[in-house]
Design a protein around this motif. Structure first.
Motif, short mmCIF file in Angstrom:
data_model
loop_
_atom_site.label_atom_id
_atom_site.label_comp_id
_atom_site.label_asym_id
_atom_site.label_seq_id
_atom_site.Cartn_x
_atom_site.Cartn_y
_atom_site.Cartn_z
N GLY A 133 0.84 -1.19 0.00
CA GLY A 133 0.00 0.00 0.00
C GLY A 133 0.87 1.23 0.00
O GLY A 133 1.77 1.37 -0.82
N ASP A 134 0.63 2.12 0.99
CA ASP A 134 1.48 3.31 1.10
C ASP A 134 2.89 2.96 1.56
O ASP A 134 3.82 3.73 1.32
CB ASP A 134 0.86 4.29 2.10
N PRO A 136 5.66 -0.65 2.46
CA PRO A 136 5.80 -2.11 2.32
C PRO A 136 5.13 -2.83 3.48
O PRO A 136 5.01 -2.28 4.58
CB PRO A 136 7.32 -2.31 2.32
N VAL A 137 4.73 -4.07 3.24
CA VAL A 137 4.05 -4.85 4.27
C VAL A 137 4.93 -4.99 5.51
O VAL A 137 4.48 -4.86 6.65
CB VAL A 137 3.63 -6.22 3.72
N GLY A 138 6.22 -5.27 5.30
CA GLY A 138 7.12 -5.42 6.44
C GLY A 138 7.19 -4.18 7.28
O GLY A 138 7.28 -4.24 8.51
N ALA A 139 7.13 -3.00 6.64
CA ALA A 139 7.17 -1.75 7.40
C ALA A 139 5.91 -1.58 8.24
O ALA A 139 5.96 -1.05 9.35
CB ALA A 139 7.33 -0.57 6.43
N LEU A 140 4.77 -2.05 7.73
CA LEU A 140 3.53 -1.95 8.50
C LEU A 140 3.59 -2.82 9.74
O LEU A 140 3.21 -2.39 10.83
CB LEU A 140 2.35 -2.35 7.63
N VAL A 141 4.08 -4.05 9.59
CA VAL A 141 4.21 -4.94 10.74
C VAL A 141 5.16 -4.33 11.77
O VAL A 141 4.92 -4.36 12.98
CB VAL A 141 4.69 -6.34 10.31
N GLY A 142 6.25 -3.74 11.28
CA GLY A 142 7.18 -3.06 12.18
C GLY A 142 6.53 -1.89 12.89
O GLY A 142 6.81 -1.64 14.07
N LEU A 143 5.63 -1.18 12.19
CA LEU A 143 4.94 -0.05 12.80
C LEU A 143 4.02 -0.52 13.92
O LEU A 143 3.93 0.12 14.98
CB LEU A 143 4.12 0.69 11.73
N LEU A 193 -9.86 -0.04 7.66
CA LEU A 193 -9.00 -0.89 6.85
C LEU A 193 -9.43 -0.78 5.39
O LEU A 193 -10.63 -0.83 5.09
CB LEU A 193 -9.11 -2.35 7.30
N ALA A 194 -8.46 -0.62 4.51
CA ALA A 194 -8.72 -0.60 3.08
C ALA A 194 -8.28 -1.94 2.50
O ALA A 194 -7.14 -2.36 2.70
CB ALA A 194 -7.97 0.54 2.41
N LEU A 195 -9.19 -2.61 1.80
CA LEU A 195 -8.90 -3.93 1.24
C LEU A 195 -9.00 -3.92 -0.27
O LEU A 195 -9.72 -3.10 -0.86
CB LEU A 195 -9.84 -5.00 1.82
N ALA A 207 -1.38 -2.09 2.99
CA ALA A 207 -0.45 -1.65 4.04
C ALA A 207 -0.40 -0.12 4.06
O ALA A 207 0.27 0.50 3.24
CB ALA A 207 0.94 -2.23 3.80
N ARG A 208 -1.13 0.45 4.98
CA ARG A 208 -1.18 1.91 5.13
C ARG A 208 -1.00 2.26 6.60
O ARG A 208 -1.69 1.70 7.46
CB ARG A 208 -2.51 2.46 4.64
N PRO A 209 -0.12 3.19 6.94
CA PRO A 209 0.00 3.61 8.34
C PRO A 209 -1.33 4.09 8.92
O PRO A 209 -1.60 3.90 10.10
CB PRO A 209 1.03 4.75 8.28
N SER A 210 -2.17 4.70 8.08
CA SER A 210 -3.45 5.20 8.57
C SER A 210 -4.38 4.08 9.02
O SER A 210 -5.35 4.33 9.74
CB SER A 210 -4.14 6.03 7.48
N SER A 211 -4.10 2.83 8.59
CA SER A 211 -4.93 1.73 9.08
C SER A 211 -4.60 1.37 10.52
O SER A 211 -5.41 0.79 11.23
CB SER A 211 -4.75 0.49 8.18
#
Length: 606
Positions: A133-134, A136-143, A193-195, A207-211
């Motif tokens: 999304g905005d 990478p997926v890995g960055a979202l999990v890390g967030l 959540l945006a799907l 994968a969006r930080p806003s989620s």
């Protein structure tokens, strides 16, 4: 045929033909209409079914995603590594081989996932349910992990709302409540959540930080603004701060940053309460305050430690004849730890983490097994110089032999060969049952890194003989052996503790207490410790524990004792006979408790 006014009569057959044609046309038209309607209805029904299936998949993915996110946020972390002294000791200090906690931890129950494994599985689940999304997926999990750690999330609740779908995209609203350590109210907010359908009806969350929080976007993070309150203090039993004792600060209390020892265990209660939840940039600039909580001081936590007893222990251990040793004192009534002293001070935490063969101090357990099995205190046992078991020869120190003597004298003189014969006369599981009664189960007694007692089931007669005199695979810490002495004094074994109350206890059979107390008093008045002047009515047991091969083998010196409400255990590494190395330290300890003068350490050799 009569004539009509026009001169012709009507033809009935022609009218009938035209009527039939119109009816046929109407029927055909009706069939066509019905077929069209039927096809439309079928198409509509299928579209409706497909839409419901798509909605079901979207909802299922959103629920699974929120559930995995919750687990990632709230599951316990992996066990902290032992490196850097997790109990709060001096970082980088290594334990001597003889003090390695070989039997410090109980095996995990069958099927029990190691700590932290749930987080790993949850992170993998979030990854599997996400698409780019905005960020990478890995960055979202890390967030998500960053929010958990920075906000100190201790609980989470996510509730999904009614989804909206348009073609291959969908949104699912949710409400979140994050419980944060030290904050009176949860952080509550609404998110979305945006799907997207990534192909073949496989829906995933973008994968969006806003989620994670609607105020987040790439380059921003959630954080806590510090409370203006003060951190709470760990206090002794009389309300005095423990941080005034360097020895306790180094090996029990621990540090705040990085967190260790009791400071780590009780951090949520000690840390100042209140503060704010804010949104910050990577440059640590606050761009938004989401919620403010009133500030207050952290909790003051009263421990069982008594600084007077601690100082007496430090003075006494300072008189030891060898450089390395430990002393632990316990309140016999409760099992609360009164003092934990290591020598050298601020060195390795031998007092609560050292693991040693207990040697003859374990004969308290063996005598308990005999008395529980119906052996009277005056049972006569042959104390020969040697005894052979399974092809191995055991002997007494100094080649002692006393002939046939009663169990009381066997205990007071600490005759190995008689104790081995005693064990051979008991039921197969008698010694193990007695060991479990005193907490010899391999578990950690304290919430910090600590060692209790370990009694592996003997595999043969030789191991049983070794175990009966505290050798072989039997292991214990000074903390554990102090709890054994305390149990004889009070009549109940309490698991040692430093805050709150003992988590478990085992009452000793009343029929064993009188003889055991008499046996331990005899050690001091007429047995192996009779040559060491003891202040007051001290009951004790010496121990000389072999820890390696040799001729003669090297030994640690032990002495465990109780007087009044204070039990104590002392181990002196490479101290030789316990009566010569450890017993004098115990004498100095009780003398210091009485306010008497304690002699300094002996002069260095040479």
């Amino acid at each position: 045929m009569p004539l009509t006014p026009t001169g012709f009569s009507p033809s009935t057959s022609r009218r009938r033909g035209r009527g039939r044609g119109r009816r046929n046309t109407l029927i055909v038209a009706l069939v066509v209409v019905l077929l069209a309607v039927g096809g439309g209805v079928a198409y509509w029904l299928k579209s409706r079914s497909d839409a419901r299936e798509a909605d079901r998949r979207v909802a299922a993915v959103a629920l699974a995603y929120l559930d995995a996110w919750k687990t990632l946020t709230t599951a316990p972390a992996a066990e902290e590594p032992a490196a850097g002294d997790p109990a709060g000791g001096t970082a980088g200090t290594t334990a001597p081989a003889s003090a390695a906690p070989a039997a410090s931890a109980a095996p995990a129950a069958a099927g029990q996932a190691p700590a932290g494994q749930a987080r790993e599985r949850a992170g993998a689940a979030v990854t599997a349910l996400s698409t780019e999304g905005d960020v990478p997926v890995g960055a979202l999990v890390g967030l998500m992990g960053d929010v958990r750690d920075r906000l100190s999330v201790t609980g989470a609740e996510f509730v999904s709302g009614e989804l909206t779908r348009s073609g291959s995209t969908a949104t699912v609203p949710y409400t979140a409540k994050l419980t944060l350590a030290g904050f009176a109210e949860p952080l509550a907010y609404a998110g979305e959540l945006a799907l997207a359908d990534t192909g073949g009806g496989q829906w995933k969350v973008r994968a969006r930080p806003s989620s994670v929080h609607p105020s987040l976007k790439p380059g921003l993070r959630l954080d806590r603004a510090a409370s203006t309150g003060e951190r709470g203090a760990l206090l002794d039993v009389n309300g005095r701060p423990l941080d005034g004792s360097p020895e306790l600060a180094g090996n029990l209390v621990g540090r705040v940053d990085p967190a260790s020892g009791l400071q780590r265990v009780y951090d949520a209660r000690l840390r100042p309460q209140g503060g704010s939840v804010v949104v910050r940039t990577e440059g640590n600039e606050t761009v938004e305050t989401l919620k403010t909580y009133p500030s207050s001081n952290g909790e003051e936590i009263r421990t069982t430690i008594n600084l007077d007893v601690q100082r007496a222990g430090e003075q006494a251990l300072g008189t030891a004849s060898r450089p390395n040793g430990a002393l632990v004192a316990i309140d016999t009534r409760t099992g609360g730890v009164l003092a934990a002293v290591n020598h050298p001070l601020n060195g390795y935490g031998r007092a609560v983490r050292g693991s040693y063969p207990p040697g003859s101090t374990f004969k308290i357990v063996t005598a308990t097994a005999a008395l529980m099995s119906g052996k009277p205190a005056d049972t006569t046992i042959d104390c020969t110089q040697t005894v052979s078991v399974g092809g191995r020869e055991f002997q007494n120190s100094e080649s002692e032999q006393f002939g046939a003597i009663p169990l009381r004298t066997v205990f007071a003189k600490s005759c190995n060969t008689a104790f081995i014969r005693l064990e051979q006369s008991l039921p197969d599981d008698a010694l193990e049952r007695a060991a479990r009664l005193y907490g010899f189960d391999g578990s950690e007694p304290l919430p910090i890194a600590s060692v209790g007692g370990s009694f592996p089931t003997p595999r043969d007669a030789v191991e049983s003989a070794s175990a009966s005199i505290g050798q072989g695979r039997v292991a214990a810490s000074p903390l554990q052996m102090a709890s054994v002495a305390a149990a004889v004094a009070s009549g109940t074994w309490h698991q040692p503790f430093v805050v709150g109350e003992s988590p478990r206890s085992n009452p000793l059979p009343t029929e064993v207490l009188g003889p055991l107390r008499d046996f331990m008093r005899a050690v001091v008045t007429e047995g192996t410790a009779a040559g060491v002047p003891m202040p007051g009515d001290v009951h004790g047991k010496t121990g000389t524990a072999e820890y390696a091969d040799g001729d003669p083998p090297p030994t640690h010196g032990w002495f465990v004792a109780y007087r009044g409400d204070v039990a104590v255990a002392v181990v002196i590494e490479d101290g030789g006979f316990g009566a010569e190395s450890a017993a004098p330290v115990v004498s100095a300890f009780y003398t210091a408790l009485d306010g008497g003068q304690v002699a300094g350490p002996p002069p260095a050799a040479g």
